[in-house]
Scaffold this active site. Structure first.
Site, short mmCIF file in Angstrom:
data_model
loop_
_atom_site.label_atom_id
_atom_site.label_comp_id
_atom_site.label_asym_id
_atom_site.label_seq_id
_atom_site.Cartn_x
_atom_site.Cartn_y
_atom_site.Cartn_z
N LYS A 235 -80.25 -36.39 -137.66
CA LYS A 235 -80.19 -34.96 -137.99
C LYS A 235 -79.22 -34.70 -139.12
O LYS A 235 -79.47 -33.88 -140.02
CB LYS A 235 -79.79 -34.16 -136.74
CG LYS A 235 -80.77 -34.25 -135.60
CD LYS A 235 -80.13 -33.84 -134.28
CE LYS A 235 -80.98 -34.27 -133.11
NZ LYS A 235 -80.25 -34.24 -131.83
N HIS B 81 -82.75 -46.56 -122.18
CA HIS B 81 -81.94 -45.87 -123.17
C HIS B 81 -80.52 -46.42 -123.30
O HIS B 81 -79.73 -45.86 -124.07
CB HIS B 81 -81.85 -44.38 -122.85
CG HIS B 81 -83.07 -43.60 -123.23
ND1 HIS B 81 -83.28 -43.13 -124.51
CD2 HIS B 81 -84.14 -43.22 -122.51
CE1 HIS B 81 -84.43 -42.49 -124.56
NE2 HIS B 81 -84.97 -42.52 -123.36
N THR C 178 -79.33 -39.95 -132.27
CA THR C 178 -80.22 -39.07 -133.02
C THR C 178 -79.43 -38.07 -133.87
O THR C 178 -79.98 -37.53 -134.83
CB THR C 178 -81.18 -38.29 -132.09
OG1 THR C 178 -80.42 -37.62 -131.07
CG2 THR C 178 -82.19 -39.23 -131.45
N LYS D 254 -68.30 -43.99 -127.56
CA LYS D 254 -68.63 -43.24 -128.78
C LYS D 254 -67.42 -43.08 -129.69
O LYS D 254 -67.53 -42.67 -130.83
CB LYS D 254 -69.24 -41.89 -128.42
CG LYS D 254 -70.59 -42.03 -127.71
CD LYS D 254 -71.17 -40.68 -127.34
CE LYS D 254 -72.47 -40.80 -126.56
NZ LYS D 254 -73.61 -41.29 -127.36
N LYS E 264 -71.30 -35.16 -130.30
CA LYS E 264 -72.04 -35.97 -129.34
C LYS E 264 -71.29 -35.94 -128.02
O LYS E 264 -70.16 -35.46 -127.95
CB LYS E 264 -72.25 -37.39 -129.83
CG LYS E 264 -70.98 -38.09 -130.30
CD LYS E 264 -71.29 -39.47 -130.85
CE LYS E 264 -72.00 -39.42 -132.17
NZ LYS E 264 -73.31 -40.05 -132.18
N ARG E 265 -71.92 -36.46 -126.98
CA ARG E 265 -71.28 -36.52 -125.68
C ARG E 265 -69.94 -37.24 -125.78
O ARG E 265 -69.81 -38.21 -126.52
CB ARG E 265 -72.23 -37.27 -124.73
CG ARG E 265 -71.80 -37.36 -123.29
CD ARG E 265 -73.00 -37.77 -122.44
NE ARG E 265 -73.69 -38.92 -122.99
CZ ARG E 265 -73.41 -40.19 -122.62
NH1 ARG E 265 -72.45 -40.44 -121.76
NH2 ARG E 265 -74.10 -41.19 -123.14
#
Length: 810
Positions: A645, A347, A641, A539, A533-534
């Site tokens: 969504k 991942h 993901t 990110k 998100k985390r």
């Protein structure tokens, strides 16, 4: 028997009286919720039992999906939808003066995961059941899971997440299926003439008790099982744990997800967790397999075991341990069956997530597992002698420099290794795992992640779902790819207006929630710009924040500036030991306080950081989002993901060419996504040649200089320490994730967003195109590819997705 509204009401009142001796008007929300769960479970319990029986009767191969995280969210509405009961129950509750929405709020999210890894695992569980495939989940029943997040003075505070206070109404304890897991002590091997016997001395015995949750397929008479393990003290061992503190050593094994790994105690607890649930799961699988007197040298024909990221990599060694020590199979035969049984999903390319454990730590946790890994490593190196050079062998060994590399164990010990987006798999094959790809090219493959369209559209966004039904019918509810038929209606102005109205209604609901939760008033007519998100440096929530500060400074220069009002919405948790991420949270919150309380900017800009982000909160945010931020540094996000969504719910994506963003762009077209930033090749070039100098961008770009200076010159209050930490990370540590390099391009993309939003009809057209193409990212289809190309499992019956039953029997 078909369930009717009348029958449901009668059954609901009956069970409420039996469970609580109450009438409807006297029951509290939690009592109503628990009663409704009982009614729902009674509706699928026989289906659940029959599903298992059919696996045995038909001698079907099954897959067991091992994941340290599952993030199912609330199951009530999802189960009602999948059972075909949703509308009947909704109307029946209204008949009794009750609200399904209010009752469902009593359900607490299962605290079994953190972010995308756990949500993907849950999407796959739903998809396996809905595809009619024989699949099982295997994980840990955390008592607290990840922490409950609160903000105090802008700082993240971690509180225990006591999600099991009222128990888990969906789970069934299977005490009779418990197994013993051995940890610690010493192991000696004795040759008894027939085989090497493993003799344990001083090992701790942990009782692993399974809790099973039924995973209901979408209207197809199919219920699979998610099995989660709890650590308990066996009755025979209680004398060894005379004090509460002693007992807690065992109980803590399944207390929290991702213990603080900044110290030895936290790291060894995490390693124990990984062995605990892999050992319990493997033992359970083999015990069940042996009940039917099948030969163990054919186990790979009946069982598939999937390793979701590196955390369950010890499945390889534990499977070998049981075949060798308990079943006395010879090494070569055991190894052949192990490799054929195991498969592995990688991942991430991030080094921090490619787990490595010190040899001495593994010896402390489970010495026999270390012995087996050492022997796998020895035989691997021996097999490659004369075929590969010394450096190649050393680079790919499982054990090197006193560390056990879990990704190497998973790759060498399995027949399949897959990435989770086209770009990610290419990076694995050509860079991160290049040596293994050279060695085992036939084992590598791509399976781009997918999402459960049912939950993220039908459950989370019923108004948009009904709008889609009116346009193209309901077939998309069974086959998400049929959403593509929406593209035939891009010129339908009435449909575009309906899509816009559905979005506005969802924004009004979210605005009301924000007001209630935070006290902040936001306009639903502003652009809702979402990053959920985390919290991690790669990110790049920080890039988003720098842009927000720029917009604020622009408005301070000219409060009458003609801009599209924006509401920036964040949802994220930072790992407790991740100080830098916590500093970013503090800065976001202080910028929010500064902006939200500045009357001079006329509410043209608002910033909201919602606490304790999770699945249920995501179901409120995602339907209301206009813009989805997918702004990781190219090459760093394996797939993503939330991007899927958000596009499914009509949000337009601002994105780097990273992870699945590339495939989203390919489907929707460049005109319906906002791409910016460095490409994969540009990032790799910088990382290879070290020619990136962040200070050059600071010194040459007055906008960047002004924004960064705001973090250290007092412009942004209350971040004296954190502001300097961010400033230094970008300039003195040279901006590891190229935030400053991508800043100007990001600003241009955001300006394009503002310009596009002015034309509402065209904006809604772009939304429609995104919705239409989101069906290509359905977990149902992703799992079908896993089933066919990796696991070799087949549907339980001819009743597949798209051939639905109306209802389940009650």
């Amino acid at each position: 028997m078909k369930i009717t509204q009348e029958r449901f009401v009668r059954e609901f009142k009956k069970q409420l009286a039996e469970k609580f001796a109450l009438d409807v008007k006297d029951a509290a929300p939690i009592e109503l919720y628990q009663t409704l769960v009982s009614v729902v479970k009674s509706g699928y319990s026989e289906i659940w039992r029959n599903t298992w029986k059919s696996y045995v009767k038909n001698d079907q191969k099954q897959v067991y999906y091992f994941s340290i995280e599952f993030l199912p969210g609330r199951l009530l509405k999802s189960n009602l939808l999948n059972m075909g009961w949703y509308d009947v129950v909704d109307k029946g509750l209204k008949q009794m003066g009750l609200s399904l929405d209010k009752i469902s709020e009593s359900e607490v999210d299962m605290a079994l995961g953190n972010g995308g890894l756990g949500r993907l695992a849950s999407c796959f569980m739903d998809a396996l059941a809905s595809d009619g495939l024989p699949g099982n989940g295997n994980g840990i029943r955390y008592k607290y899971g990840l922490f409950k997040q609160k903000f105090v003075d802008g700082y993240q505070i971690e509180l225990p997440n006591e999600w099991l206070t009222d128990g888990n109404n969906w789970a069934v304890a299977r005490e009779s299926k418990a197994v013993d897991v051995l940890m610690g002590g010493q192991v000696h091997l004795i040759d008894n003439g027939k085989y090497l016997e493993a003799i344990y001395e001083g090992a701790d015995v942990i009782k692993a008790v399974p809790y099973d949750t039924g995973i209901v397929g979408y209207r197809n008479d199919h219920v699979n099982t998610m099995r989660l393990w709890d650590a308990q003290i066996p009755a025979s061992e209680e004398v060894k744990y005379p004090t509460i503190e002693d007992r807690r050593r065992v109980e803590d094994l399944t207390s929290v997800l991702y213990p603080d790994d900044s110290n030895y105690e936290g790291r060894i607890l995490r390693l124990k967790q990984e062995y605990f649930f892999t050992s319990a799961g493997i033992q359970s699988i083999i015990r069940h397999y042996k009940k039917y007197d099948r030969p163990l040298n054919e186990i790979s024909e009946h069982i598939a075991i999937h390793i979701n990221d590196t955390h369950p990599a010890m499945c390889v060694a534990e499977f070998m341990r049981i075949l060798l020590d308990k079943e006395h199979m010879d090494w070569d035969e055991a190894w052949q069956q192990t490799v054929k049984t195991m498969s592995y999903t990688n991942h991430t390319i991030m080094a921090e997530a490619l787990e490595k454990w010190p040899v001495e730590m593994l010896a402390t946790v489970q010495p026999r597992i270390l012995q087996i890994i050492q022997e796998i490593d020895r035989r691997y190196a021996l097999e490659l002698e004369g075929k590969k050079d010394h450096d190649f062998i050393e680079r790919t060994r499982i054990i090197k420099d006193g560390m056990v590399k879990m990704a190497h164990l998973a790759i060498i010990g399995s027949h399949s290794t897959n990435g989770v987006a086209k770009l990610h798999t290419e990076l694995l094959e050509n860079d991160v795992l290049r040596d293994f790809y050279e060695l085992y090219p036939e084992r590598f493959n791509n399976k781009t992640n997918g999402i459960t369209v049912r939950r993220w559209l039908q459950v989370a966004n019923p108004e948009l779902s009904k709008t889609i039904d009116q346009a193209i019918g309901t077939a998309w509810r069974f086959d998400a790819k049929k959403l593509h038929e929406l593209e035939k209606h891009v010129g339908d102005k009435k449909l575009l207006e309906k899509i816009g109205r559905a979005k506005l209604d969802n924004k009004k609901k979210l605005a009301a929630f924000i007001k209630e939760d935070t006290g902040i008033e936001v306009s639903p007519h502003a652009i809702f710009d979402v990053q959920i998100k985390r919290l991690h440096a790669y990110k790049r929530q920080l890039l988003n924040l720098l842009h927000i500060v720029k917009l604020y400074l622009d408005l301070k220069d000219d409060p009458n500036r003609d801009v599209e009002p924006r509401v920036f919405i964040f949802g994220a948790k930072a790992a407790p030991s991740y100080h830098y991420a916590e500093a970013i949270i503090k800065c976001i919150n202080e910028v929010a306080n500064m902006i939200n309380n500045d009357k001079t900017i006329n509410d043209k800009l608002k910033v909201v950081f919602l606490e304790n982000y999770g699945v249920s909160l995501a179901e409120k945010i995602i339907p209301a989002a206009d813009v989805g931020e997918q702004i990781s540094t190219a090459t760093k996000e394996a797939s993503g993901t939330s991007n899927m969504k958000l596009m499914l719910n009509g949000a337009l994506t601002v994105a780097t060419l990273d992870g699945a963003n590339i495939e989203i762009k390919d489907h929707v077209g460049e005109d319906n996504i906002f791409i910016f930033g460095l490409t994969k090749d540009e990032v790799l070039e910088y990382e290879k040649n070290h020619h990136y100098y962040a200070a050059e961008y600071y010194n040459s770009n007055p906008v960047i200089k002004r924004v960064l200076d705001a973090f250290v010159d007092g412009t942004i209050p209350n971040i004296e320490v954190e502001g300097h930490e961010i400033y230094d990370s970008l300039l003195r540590v040279n901006d590891e994730y190229f935030v400053l390099r991508d800043f100007a391009s990001y600003v241009q993309a955001q300006e394009a967003v503002s310009e596009a939003y002015k034309d509402k009809q065209n904006w809604n057209k772009m939304c429609l195109i995104n919705i239409a193409n989101a069906g290509y990212f359905s977990a149902d289809d992703t799992v079908e590819k896993y089933a066919k190309e990796i696991w070799d499992i087949k549907p339980n019956s001819t009743e597949m997705r798209g051939k639905a039953k109306d209802v389940y029997p009650l």
